[in-house]
Scaffold this motif. Sequence first.
Motif, PDB file in Angstrom:
ATOM      1  N   PHE A 148      46.014  31.282  34.257  1.00 15.48           N
ATOM      2  CA  PHE A 148      46.134  32.554  35.532  1.00 15.48           C
ATOM      3  C   PHE A 148      45.684  32.170  37.076  1.00 15.48           C
ATOM      4  CE2 PHE A 148      44.633  35.918  38.475  1.00 15.48           C
ATOM      5  CZ  PHE A 148      45.327  36.545  38.378  1.00 15.48           C
ATOM      6  N   ILE A 149      46.699  31.092  37.394  1.00 19.59           N
ATOM      7  CA  ILE A 149      46.071  30.540  38.292  1.00 19.59           C
ATOM      8  C   ILE A 149      45.723  31.428  40.297  1.00 19.59           C
ATOM      9  CG2 ILE A 149      47.612  28.801  39.898  1.00 19.59           C
ATOM     10  CD1 ILE A 149      49.537  28.353  37.430  1.00 19.59           C
ATOM     11  N   LEU A 150      44.747  31.106  40.254  1.00 21.61           N
ATOM     12  CA  LEU A 150      44.682  31.880  41.230  1.00 21.61           C
ATOM     13  C   LEU A 150      44.173  30.992  42.556  1.00 21.61           C
ATOM     14  CD1 LEU A 150      43.960  34.551  42.808  1.00 21.61           C
ATOM     15  CD2 LEU A 150      41.638  34.258  41.778  1.00 21.61           C
ATOM     16  N   ASN A 151      44.454  30.656  43.726  1.00 20.16           N
ATOM     17  CA  ASN A 151      44.238  29.786  44.471  1.00 20.16           C
ATOM     18  C   ASN A 151      42.331  30.480  45.051  1.00 20.16           C
ATOM     19  OD1 ASN A 151      43.856  27.808  47.233  1.00 20.16           O
ATOM     20  ND2 ASN A 151      46.072  27.191  46.807  1.00 20.16           N
ATOM     21  N   LYS A 152      41.578  29.609  44.983  1.00 19.16           N
ATOM     22  CA  LYS A 152      40.374  29.979  45.649  1.00 19.16           C
ATOM     23  C   LYS A 152      40.449  29.951  47.166  1.00 19.16           C
ATOM     24  CE  LYS A 152      38.119  28.374  40.964  1.00 19.16           C
ATOM     25  NZ  LYS A 152      37.279  27.598  40.433  1.00 19.16           N
ATOM     26  N   LYS A 153      41.025  29.210  47.478  1.00 22.92           N
ATOM     27  CA  LYS A 153      40.805  29.025  49.377  1.00 22.92           C
ATOM     28  C   LYS A 153      41.449  30.051  49.741  1.00 22.92           C
ATOM     29  CE  LYS A 153      41.037  24.107  49.780  1.00 22.92           C
ATOM     30  NZ  LYS A 153      41.518  22.265  50.006  1.00 22.92           N
ATOM     31  N   SER A 154      43.205  30.667  49.238  1.00 24.13           N
ATOM     32  CA  SER A 154      43.845  31.505  49.832  1.00 24.13           C
ATOM     33  C   SER A 154      42.618  32.615  49.421  1.00 24.13           C
ATOM     34  CB  SER A 154      44.740  31.597  48.759  1.00 24.13           C
ATOM     35  OG  SER A 154      45.705  32.474  49.018  1.00 24.13           O
ATOM     36  N   LEU A 155      42.257  32.781  48.803  1.00 26.73           N
ATOM     37  CA  LEU A 155      40.961  34.115  47.925  1.00 26.73           C
ATOM     38  C   LEU A 155      40.226  33.787  48.961  1.00 26.73           C
ATOM     39  CD1 LEU A 155      40.453  36.473  46.446  1.00 26.73           C
ATOM     40  CD2 LEU A 155      39.350  35.138  44.660  1.00 26.73           C
ATOM     41  N   PHE A 156      39.666  33.341  49.043  1.00 29.80           N
ATOM     42  CA  PHE A 156      38.689  33.238  51.178  1.00 29.80           C
ATOM     43  C   PHE A 156      39.134  33.138  51.943  1.00 29.80           C
ATOM     44  CE2 PHE A 156      36.087  30.512  53.662  1.00 29.80           C
ATOM     45  CZ  PHE A 156      34.482  30.901  53.319  1.00 29.80           C
ATOM     46  N   ARG A 157      40.325  33.041  51.789  1.00 31.53           N
ATOM     47  CA  ARG A 157      40.599  32.966  53.521  1.00 31.53           C
ATOM     48  C   ARG A 157      40.842  34.602  53.377  1.00 31.53           C
ATOM     49  NH1 ARG A 157      45.096  27.997  53.367  1.00 31.53           N
ATOM     50  NH2 ARG A 157      43.629  26.656  53.758  1.00 31.53           N
ATOM     51  N   ILE A 158      41.109  35.094  52.679  1.00 32.38           N
ATOM     52  CA  ILE A 158      41.584  36.403  52.148  1.00 32.38           C
ATOM     53  C   ILE A 158      40.246  37.471  51.989  1.00 32.38           C
ATOM     54  CG2 ILE A 158      42.666  38.263  51.021  1.00 32.38           C
ATOM     55  CD1 ILE A 158      44.423  36.385  49.641  1.00 32.38           C
ATOM     56  N   ILE A 159      39.293  37.201  51.235  1.00 28.65           N
ATOM     57  CA  ILE A 159      38.266  37.984  51.544  1.00 28.65           C
ATOM     58  C   ILE A 159      37.508  37.981  52.897  1.00 28.65           C
ATOM     59  CG2 ILE A 159      35.925  38.460  50.359  1.00 28.65           C
ATOM     60  CD1 ILE A 159      36.854  37.609  48.255  1.00 28.65           C
ATOM     61  N   ILE A 160      37.626  37.017  53.475  1.00 31.79           N
ATOM     62  CA  ILE A 160      37.210  36.640  55.000  1.00 31.79           C
ATOM     63  C   ILE A 160      37.427  37.601  55.909  1.00 31.79           C
ATOM     64  CG2 ILE A 160      36.581  34.912  56.763  1.00 31.79           C
ATOM     65  CD1 ILE A 160      34.692  34.538  54.896  1.00 31.79           C
ATOM     66  N   SER A 161      39.013  37.477  55.938  1.00 36.73           N
ATOM     67  CA  SER A 161      39.563  38.516  56.715  1.00 36.73           C
ATOM     68  C   SER A 161      39.558  39.759  56.545  1.00 36.73           C
ATOM     69  CB  SER A 161      40.831  37.812  56.735  1.00 36.73           C
ATOM     70  OG  SER A 161      41.357  36.896  57.022  1.00 36.73           O
ATOM     71  N   CYS A 162      39.135  39.924  55.391  1.00 40.02           N
ATOM     72  CA  CYS A 162      38.727  41.530  55.549  1.00 40.02           C
ATOM     73  C   CYS A 162      37.238  41.920  55.262  1.00 40.02           C
ATOM     74  CB  CYS A 162      38.915  41.528  53.505  1.00 40.02           C
ATOM     75  SG  CYS A 162      40.482  41.594  52.832  1.00 40.02           S
ATOM     76  N   PHE A 163      36.811  40.697  55.389  1.00 40.44           N
ATOM     77  CA  PHE A 163      35.423  41.650  56.069  1.00 40.44           C
ATOM     78  C   PHE A 163      35.216  41.353  57.337  1.00 40.44           C
ATOM     79  CE2 PHE A 163      32.707  39.449  52.491  1.00 40.44           C
ATOM     80  CZ  PHE A 163      32.247  40.738  51.430  1.00 40.44           C
ATOM     81  N   VAL A 164      35.554  40.800  58.564  1.00 46.93           N
ATOM     82  CA  VAL A 164      35.904  40.758  59.600  1.00 46.93           C
ATOM     83  C   VAL A 164      36.383  42.313  60.292  1.00 46.93           C
ATOM     84  CG1 VAL A 164      37.050  40.253  62.057  1.00 46.93           C
ATOM     85  CG2 VAL A 164      36.225  38.161  60.547  1.00 46.93           C
ATOM     86  N   MET A 165      38.237  42.778  59.495  1.00 50.04           N
ATOM     87  CA  MET A 165      38.450  44.493  59.448  1.00 50.04           C
ATOM     88  C   MET A 165      37.243  44.893  58.869  1.00 50.04           C
ATOM     89  SD  MET A 165      41.163  45.500  57.206  1.00 50.04           S
ATOM     90  CE  MET A 165      40.252  46.064  55.442  1.00 50.04           C
ATOM     91  N   SER A 166      36.336  44.908  57.902  1.00 48.29           N
ATOM     92  CA  SER A 166      35.689  46.016  57.987  1.00 48.29           C
ATOM     93  C   SER A 166      34.830  46.226  58.697  1.00 48.29           C
ATOM     94  CB  SER A 166      34.777  45.802  56.496  1.00 48.29           C
ATOM     95  OG  SER A 166      35.756  45.096  55.118  1.00 48.29           O
TER      96      SER A 166
END
Length: 493
Positions: free
Chosen positions: A422-440
Amino acid sequence: MSHNQKIAKDTIIYLIAKIIEGLVGVLTISAMSYIYLPSQVGKYSSINIAITTVAMILIQWLVQSVLRYIHKYEIEKKQEQFYSTVFFSWFKVNFIFLFISSFFILAINMPFLSSIKEFFPTGLLLASIGMFFTYNTSQLVIGLLAGVRKSKLNLVLSTINVIGKLVFIIILNKVFGTDIKWIFVSYIIFDFITAFIGIINLDIIKYINIKAYDKEILSVLKIYGLPLMGNMFATSVLNKSDIYIIRYFLDESSVGIYQTNYSIIASAFTLLAAGAMRGSYPTIIKTWSEGKQEEAKGLISNAIRTYLLISIPAVFGVFCLSDFIAKVLFEEKYFSGNNIMGFVACGMLFLGLTEYAIKPWELKAKTKEIFKRSMISGVINIILNLIFIKYFGYKFAAFSTFLSFLLYFMLAKYGTKKEMPFILNKKSLFRIIISCFVMSLFILFIKRYISCNIITLALIVIIAMILYFIFLYITGEIKKEIDFILNKLRRKN
């Protein structure tokens, strides 16, 4: 057009369709909260879940097999054998169901079964049988349309379907009085329309021939699809068994409150996941069938990233806005269940990820492995609910659903590790979560200074989405995509 471009195009179209379905679905659930009492919604939910679960078990194996093998038999020029086998398999399932249902109708009219008839009157039962037939037929036709990449027609049909159902529910209850049977009647009408238009457009009637019915093709479909019946059942247990446990320990009003708050989120996430999957799956299957396995793995990885880009901010948004969502959309009797929404969203996020984690088993037709994992998760979900719902109420059911879906994902991810990681790009996931925190942070801050109504909710969602995508661009996560779109626009100008 490259495979990635095909996936991008189909995914965008399906996402538009699913966003429309999701928005209208939200309005439908909202309208029902104002039309019906929680006890009525609870009764409808119990019956509807039974119908859709039976349809899922009896027909979805065929739908999934169609999606998996339609390209194989097109390449082999066996459309007549394939479509004939699919049609007569569908016919047998519905004939057997109708036969059994007829006996059930006769049985409940017996004096000693009068208590069942009180809960399930004949008129409602007939409407339920009609809904089963049209629902499973429309699902099969939609699967066929997806398999041959008729994404634009799917968009049109899904829009007509959901809007038509909502309008007719309102009209029928206004004209003929409040009754949950009008929900079933509305669904019957528009699922029939969807199936009819789809069949005509596919032009598959010319292929239907009893002499072309192929037992070898049926055997292939069964080997792949029948274990998925067990998987569909287990998923239904994960998704829906809590309704019946809540009804057993509590009452129908609790079922109505729980199901209304659960459905508003589960429906939206299911549609988002289905949109992303419908856009990518046919191309992935075709690529795999052509022997390009490494390319198929890359397509799955890209599809996972697309899904996370959409679903993770949705989870954050639900946790931050569940109270606003309930107050804007529901009648006051349903407000108390809004705090289950966040856990439902988390659970649905992991269920969507599981769809990608099990792809290696689907591609290699190892569907028994899927069944085993889903059954384990389903049984644990039931045990947790039986132990804790009577102490903590219906709110625990949402938490146990989240835990069970998380377990299902972990079992699937670990199980397919050797076959296709299961290929999950950790850098991509980190960027998504950081953007979500700012949004929240923005959402939580602005909520303190504004009143709750539909306009402010819509504005918060729109601004939050814009902020999310701005930060995705700043972090570089979607820079390539945005630059590509901007370059295209500059060339046109």
